[in-house]
Design a protein around this motif. Structure first.
Motif, PDB file in Angstrom:
ATOM      1  N   PRO A  62       0.849  -1.196   0.000  1.00 19.00           N
ATOM      2  CA  PRO A  62       0.000   0.000   0.000  1.00 19.00           C
ATOM      3  C   PRO A  62       0.887   1.249   0.000  1.00 19.00           C
ATOM      4  O   PRO A  62       2.046   1.180   0.411  1.00 19.00           O
ATOM      5  N   GLN A  63       0.332   2.369  -0.465  1.00 21.91           N
ATOM      6  CA  GLN A  63       1.122   3.599  -0.441  1.00 21.91           C
ATOM      7  C   GLN A  63       1.550   3.896   0.987  1.00 21.91           C
ATOM      8  O   GLN A  63       0.768   3.723   1.928  1.00 21.91           O
ATOM      9  N   HIS A  64       2.775   4.353   1.126  1.00 22.22           N
ATOM     10  CA  HIS A  64       3.337   4.588   2.452  1.00 22.22           C
ATOM     11  C   HIS A  64       4.366   5.706   2.370  1.00 22.22           C
ATOM     12  O   HIS A  64       4.772   6.119   1.288  1.00 22.22           O
ATOM     13  N   VAL A  84       2.770   7.887  -6.904  1.00 25.60           N
ATOM     14  CA  VAL A  84       3.239   8.888  -5.947  1.00 25.60           C
ATOM     15  C   VAL A  84       2.071   9.831  -5.733  1.00 25.60           C
ATOM     16  O   VAL A  84       1.738  10.625  -6.614  1.00 25.60           O
ATOM     17  N   GLY A  85       1.419   9.685  -4.563  1.00 26.31           N
ATOM     18  CA  GLY A  85       0.193  10.448  -4.344  1.00 26.31           C
ATOM     19  C   GLY A  85      -0.863   9.968  -5.315  1.00 26.31           C
ATOM     20  O   GLY A  85      -1.200   8.791  -5.335  1.00 26.31           O
ATOM     21  N   PRO A 104       4.694  10.096  -0.298  1.00 22.29           N
ATOM     22  CA  PRO A 104       3.866   8.892  -0.401  1.00 22.29           C
ATOM     23  C   PRO A 104       4.201   8.154  -1.697  1.00 22.29           C
ATOM     24  O   PRO A 104       4.381   8.778  -2.741  1.00 22.29           O
ATOM     25  N   HIS A 105       4.301   6.836  -1.616  1.00 21.05           N
ATOM     26  CA  HIS A 105       4.647   6.068  -2.817  1.00 21.05           C
ATOM     27  C   HIS A 105       4.289   4.600  -2.671  1.00 21.05           C
ATOM     28  O   HIS A 105       4.132   4.088  -1.568  1.00 21.05           O
ATOM     29  N   PRO A 159       1.424   4.131   6.692  1.00 22.13           N
ATOM     30  CA  PRO A 159       0.600   4.167   5.479  1.00 22.13           C
ATOM     31  C   PRO A 159       0.300   5.606   5.104  1.00 22.13           C
ATOM     32  O   PRO A 159       0.181   6.479   5.966  1.00 22.13           O
ATOM     33  N   ALA A 160       0.196   5.859   3.807  1.00 23.45           N
ATOM     34  CA  ALA A 160      -0.191   7.182   3.322  1.00 23.45           C
ATOM     35  C   ALA A 160      -1.714   7.172   3.233  1.00 23.45           C
ATOM     36  O   ALA A 160      -2.282   6.874   2.201  1.00 23.45           O
ATOM     37  N   THR A 161      -2.354   7.435   4.354  1.00 26.48           N
ATOM     38  CA  THR A 161      -3.799   7.343   4.444  1.00 26.48           C
ATOM     39  C   THR A 161      -4.487   8.283   3.478  1.00 26.48           C
ATOM     40  O   THR A 161      -3.981   9.366   3.165  1.00 26.48           O
ATOM     41  N   GLY A 162      -5.621   7.819   2.969  1.00 29.40           N
ATOM     42  CA  GLY A 162      -6.404   8.621   2.046  1.00 29.40           C
ATOM     43  C   GLY A 162      -5.929   8.537   0.613  1.00 29.40           C
ATOM     44  O   GLY A 162      -6.486   9.155  -0.271  1.00 29.40           O
TER      45      GLY A 162
END
Length: 164
Positions: A62-64, A84-85, A104-105, A159-162
């Motif tokens: 997952p993106q993080h 990325v985003g 975020p990636h 995690p890069a939430t959202g």
């Protein structure tokens, strides 16, 4: 396969690490096979390097975001999709992607062919994260999102939430 790098110490300098094509520590995480070329033990823990083979249709993590290390990816063969985003980048052989702390990636191999990439971790702390993930799944247990998030947190990653 030899799991240790060969070192030689010249009379007038520090040890040099040489990892041959059949050497290095192997870490298997699902459909990804990683070969650790430098775990930081020869670089004063300033740098870790790994070669990863992503099987076709490997979804990736997952993106993080990493708080304490840079991560670089050099694509050796195939195509790896970096997200990325909300932006996607299809990286082909010869492409280098540098991810600084806080960005975020994620990445995935969406193609029908394997993809091979060389990854750098500066400093090396994230190499142990992959070892930990392999240990958690060694007895056949699936890696749940909760366990993955808990393990990431031990290495200043969240995690890069959202974000998808």
């Amino acid at each position: 396969m030899n799991d240790e790098a060969k070192t030689s110490e010249p009379q007038d300098g520090p040890a040099v690490s040489v990892v041959g094509p059949d050497d290095g520590e192997t870490i298997v995480l699902g459909t990804t096979r990683m070969r650790v070329l430098e775990d930081g033990s020869h670089t004063g823990h300033r740098l870790g390097i790994a070669e990863s083979v992503l099987a076709p249709h490997t979804p990736g993590p997952p993106q993080h975001r990493h708080a304490q290390h840079d991560e670089g990816f050099y694509i050796i063969s195939g195509t790896v999709r970096f997200t990325v985003g909300d932006k996607d980048h299809d990286a082909t052989a010869g492409t280098f992607v540098m991810v600084p702390p806080g960005a975020p990636h994620t990445f995935a191999n969406l193609t029908d062919r394997p993809a091979v990439m060389l990854s750098t971790f500066t400093p090396d702390l994230y190499v142990q994260y992959f070892r930990d993930l392999q240990s958690l799944t060694a007895d056949g247990r699936p890696l749940t999102p909760q366990v993955g998030i808990h393990t990431m947190a031990r290495y200043a990653t969240e995690p890069a939430t959202g974000l998808a």
